[in-house]
Scaffold this active site. Structure first.
Site, PDB file in Angstrom:
ATOM      1  N   GLU A 194       7.283 -12.294  18.674  1.00 56.73           N
ATOM      2  CA  GLU A 194       6.215 -13.009  17.978  1.00 56.73           C
ATOM      3  C   GLU A 194       6.601 -14.442  17.618  1.00 56.73           C
ATOM      4  O   GLU A 194       5.747 -15.229  17.246  1.00 56.73           O
ATOM      5  CB  GLU A 194       5.765 -12.246  16.740  1.00 56.73           C
ATOM      6  CG  GLU A 194       6.790 -12.262  15.632  1.00 56.73           C
ATOM      7  CD  GLU A 194       6.408 -11.325  14.492  1.00 56.73           C
ATOM      8  OE1 GLU A 194       6.062 -10.169  14.767  1.00 56.73           O
ATOM      9  OE2 GLU A 194       6.463 -11.766  13.344  1.00 56.73           O
ATOM     10  N   HIS A 221       3.711   5.109  14.780  1.00 51.55           N
ATOM     11  CA  HIS A 221       2.605   4.479  14.062  1.00 51.55           C
ATOM     12  C   HIS A 221       1.490   5.470  13.780  1.00 51.55           C
ATOM     13  O   HIS A 221       0.581   5.187  13.027  1.00 51.55           O
ATOM     14  CB  HIS A 221       2.059   3.295  14.863  1.00 51.55           C
ATOM     15  CG  HIS A 221       3.118   2.269  15.115  1.00 51.55           C
ATOM     16  ND1 HIS A 221       3.823   2.221  16.294  1.00 51.55           N
ATOM     17  CD2 HIS A 221       3.630   1.293  14.330  1.00 51.55           C
ATOM     18  CE1 HIS A 221       4.707   1.252  16.219  1.00 51.55           C
ATOM     19  NE2 HIS A 221       4.615   0.674  15.047  1.00 51.55           N
TER      20      HIS A 221
END
Ligand code: GLN
Ligand code: ZN
Length: 762
Positions: free
Chosen positions: A609, A697
């Site tokens: 990122e 997740h």
């Protein structure tokens, strides 16, 4: 004649996270929709008042959101996937929150990072022939709400082209080809805003600071011509931020817009070009105060640079603004009574940034003397920061000058290390491990906050941590994992834990910024040279290692991730700050090795990122980012194994950089992509790899069968002698019940495939 002052957007969560509290009450059924709406309206009114009191003349509206402004745009346009089956045309609150968070019957929509910030948005889904229709009148309602209360606002809309580019196509349709279907809704919204009394509208097109494909360039031209033709009398301010316009400047200036906002913090060098080429009738909104970071502005320097241009173009066609919306900074520095007074004097949060804009506007309108006090304080902050012994340490600077290529290289190539590690670690084929954390249960969090509030002593707290650590070591023995972790119970957060033990970091009490929805983070502030006064993790790692004969991994957060998730000083380059962190970690790695830790994992979930928005800047970034990881990791003996972990997102673009880290083992998220990612590693990558086989997740617990198939899939793509078996990420957000079942299945699956492979080679 006067200058405009604008914020472009104000933090929505409130100085004390009031929005978070209201949302959580609503979600848990303790307040109803009406009460939630009332709380939200009170926040908006408070934000408008606060901004007006600080001198903002161009107030934003529709910058507020219950969850996310991209999701708001989807609601406005009726972009609601079928699974959320809304009734009628309007997207109601329940549909909206179902899209954002999921509910008992549907999953949440995908979320991803907003450009290069740590704010996450809900990704819109597009398909061919999609129909768009006005399905939420929020922009008009909130404009009217302000209007009734006496606030003339400039509504903010996310522009159609950026919106389309931020979404994903589910059937391969070219996203911008949907523009003709989207534009009528924008036109309708803009006309209604004009009818309601809006004179200006701010349309955000941050895609203009990125490399645009020709189709996107065309789409921008079409979009704004169509909009301008259909909304005569309404003034459009096109807002660009997070970088310079670069080659898109010509395009932006050719659009039929009345005003342009441009970022002078990230790209100060675009000032001359914009000033020279923007039509004289165009209003310019100068992004001069950093909307992405917490430092005070050097007012004198800004004034010197823009004064002649403003004088030339006229005060009434000038707006002063932050570089981007203030969404990305905390609200109010006044709340930070505990900060070191020197550090505090160098900072400005959202409200203080508005004060800076006002000082600049006073100086431009009435001369510098009119704002002499603010300028004096700014000068003082600049001088004290530059000279402070808190920002500069000779030993840190000196160490960076001694950076040689040897420091960034392991002594021997990976094959040699691999042989040595095999010998010393004696692991089975397909060794199983986890990523670090075990569930941070309510007990763990309760104990930590009790210690912080002084309700239990530090030693009582540590005793609890030792109990939990003993327990996970015992449990890992029981289920038969090969390489252990200590569970990370002592860590509040993977960056804060290290920042609190390093020099050069400051922490706020209320410095919250929105990460997504109701979730907020308080990023550390790196203000000075980074230095490690003493070992940070050695005690916990050696405590855990003493409890078992299995290797227990030392567990560190990598330099790039620590950098990426902090507010970073702006007086030296990010690469330099990163190198300083890397050296501090290198010493930690050495201490762990000396203490008998045989495997050290350095997590870099944020490596990807950190990529700059423009491709042309990727190489430079990747070069120093990889170098920093190697500074941290290369000081160890051949026998000491370095692992790394990465998650969040697409790795295909950066496989070479990942290989360049030269970690002995990479543990990487792969379950959701069903091992597809391994193709990218199949060719040149020679080190070991653990593709995640358990998507942590999701609360869903994968069965033994499912993970067996994933491991077999992995073994088809990568030589099994180089494969590890692991979950996708740390387990801190899961419950013990889920973790127990999933890891038991994972170990069983590894065993099964191991046995099959052994069979085959026999
Ligand atoms: N070691 C960390 C953990 O297990 C890694 C977290 C992350 O990658 N975000 O929690
Ligand atoms: Zn992770």
């Amino acid at each position: 004649m006067s200058i405009g002052i604008s914020s472009l957007g104000f933090p929505r969560i409130g100085p004390h996270r009031e929005l978070k509290s209201a949302l959580e009450l609503y979600w848990s059924g303790k307040i109803d929709a009406e009460e939630l709406q009332a709380d939200a309206a009170a926040l908006r009114s408070r934000n408008w008042t606060a901004q007006r009191d600080r001198g903002v003349t161009v107030l934003p509206s529709n910058d507020f959101s219950m969850y996310d402004h991209v999701l708001d745009t989807s609601a406005m346009l009726g972009v609601v996937p079928e699974a959320y089956g809304r009734l009628g045309r309007a997207v109601g609150l329940d549909t909206y929150f179902a899209m954002a968070r999921g509910n008992a019957s549907v999953k949440a929509m995908e979320m991803t990072k907003w450009f290069d910030t740590n704010y996450h948005y809900i990704v819109p889904e597009f398909y061919s022939g999609q129909h768009f229709e006005l399905s939420s009148t929020k922009p008009i309602d909130q404009f009217a709400e302000g209007f009734r209360a006496g606030f003339q606002t400039r509504p903010v809309l996310l522009g159609p082209v950026s919106y389309l580019l931020l979404g994903k196509s589910i059937d391969g349709i070219e996203r911008v080809s949907l523009l003709p279907n989207v534009l009528p809704v924008y036109v309708e919204v803009l006309r209604r805003l004009a009818d309601a009394g809006a004179r200006w509208v701010q349309i955000d097109e941050p895609c203009l600071v990125m490399d645009l494909a020709p189709k996107a360039t065309e789409a921008l031209a079409t979009a704004y011509t169509t909009i301008a033709n259909a909304t005569e009398g309404l003034n459009l301010l096109l807002a660009t931020y997070f970088g310079g316009l670069g080659r898109n400047l010509e395009l932006a200036l050719r659009l039929p817009i009345a005003g342009l906002h441009f970022d002078l913090v990230r790209e100060p060098s675009q000032l001359a070009a914009v000033a020279a080429r923007a039509p004289r009738s165009m209003t310019l909104s100068f992004g001069v105060v950093d909307g992405r970071n917490v430092w005070r502005t050097n007012l004198r320097a800004v004034l010197d640079s823009i004064e002649p241009i403003v004088a030339d173009r006229g005060l009434d066609r000038t707006i002063l603004a932050p570089s981007c919306s203030l969404l990305h900074v905390p609200v109010d520095l006044e709340l930070e009574a505990d900060l070191d007074p020197d550090v505090r004097s160098w900072l400005a949060f959202a409200l203080q940034k508005l004060d800076e804009l006002r000082a600049l506007s006073m100086a431009l309108e009435r001369g510098r003397e009119a704002a002499s006090e603010a300028f004096a304080r700014s000068d003082q902050a600049v001088a004290s920061r530059a000279a402070s012994s808190k920002t500069h340490r000779a030993d840190v600077a000196e160490r960076l000058t001694r950076l040689t290529p040897e420091i960034t290289r392991r002594a021997n190539p990976s094959e040699v290390r691999r042989a040595a590690q095999r010998e010393s670690l004696s692991l089975p084929l397909l060794p199983s491990t986890t990523i670090g954390s075990f569930p941070q249960t309510a007990d763990v969090r309760k104990a930590r906050s009790a210690k912080e509030r002084g309700q239990i002593t530090a030693s009582a707290y540590e005793e609890l941590l030792r109990d939990w650590t003993r327990e996970v070591i015992r449990w890992q023995e029981q289920i038969g994992i090969d390489v252990f972790v200590h569970g990370e119970f002592e860590r509040n957060d993977m960056v804060q834990y290290f920042g609190e033990q390093l020099n050069g970091f400051a922490f706020t009490r209320h410095g919250w910024v929105q990460s997504y929805g109701s979730r907020c983070v308080r990023p550390p502030i790196i203000y000075g040279d980074v230095h490690r006064p003493s070992p940070m993790t050695v005690a916990w790692s050696t405590f855990a290692q003493a409890l078992t004969l299995h290797p227990v991994k030392g567990m560190l957060t990598g330099p790039v991730t620590i950098l990426q998730w902090s507010f970073v000083r702006d007086d030296v380059g990010r690469d330099e700050v990163c190198r300083q962190i890397a050296f501090a970690l290198r010493d930690e790695v050495a201490d762990l090795e000396t203490a008998g830790i045989r495997i050290i994992q350095i997590d870099e979930p944020a490596l990807r990122e950190g990529l700059p928005l423009r491709r042309s800047e990727w190489d430079t970034y990747l070069r120093w980012a990889v170098e920093c990881f190697r500074i941290a990791s290369s000081g160890v003996r051949d026998e000491t194994q370095i692992q790394t972990h990465m998650c969040y997102g697409e790795f295909n673009d950066i496989v070479d950089a990942i290989a360049g880290l030269d970690a002995d083992v990479i543990l990487i998220e792969a379950a959701r992509s069903k091992m597809e990612l391994l193709d990218a590693f199949a060719g040149s990558y020679a080190n070991e790899i653990g593709p995640g086989v358990y998507d942590i997740h999701s609360p869903r617990c994968p069965g033994e069968e499912e993970m067996t198939l994933l491991i077999e899939e992995a073994a088809r793509r990568i030589d099994p002698s180089r494969l590890w078996v692991t979950p996708d990420c740390g387990l801190k957000t899961r419950t013990w019940d889920e973790v127990r079942r999933a890891l038991t299945n994972m170990v069983a699956a590894a065993g099964r495939v191991r046995a099959k492979l052994a069979e085959r080679t026999r």
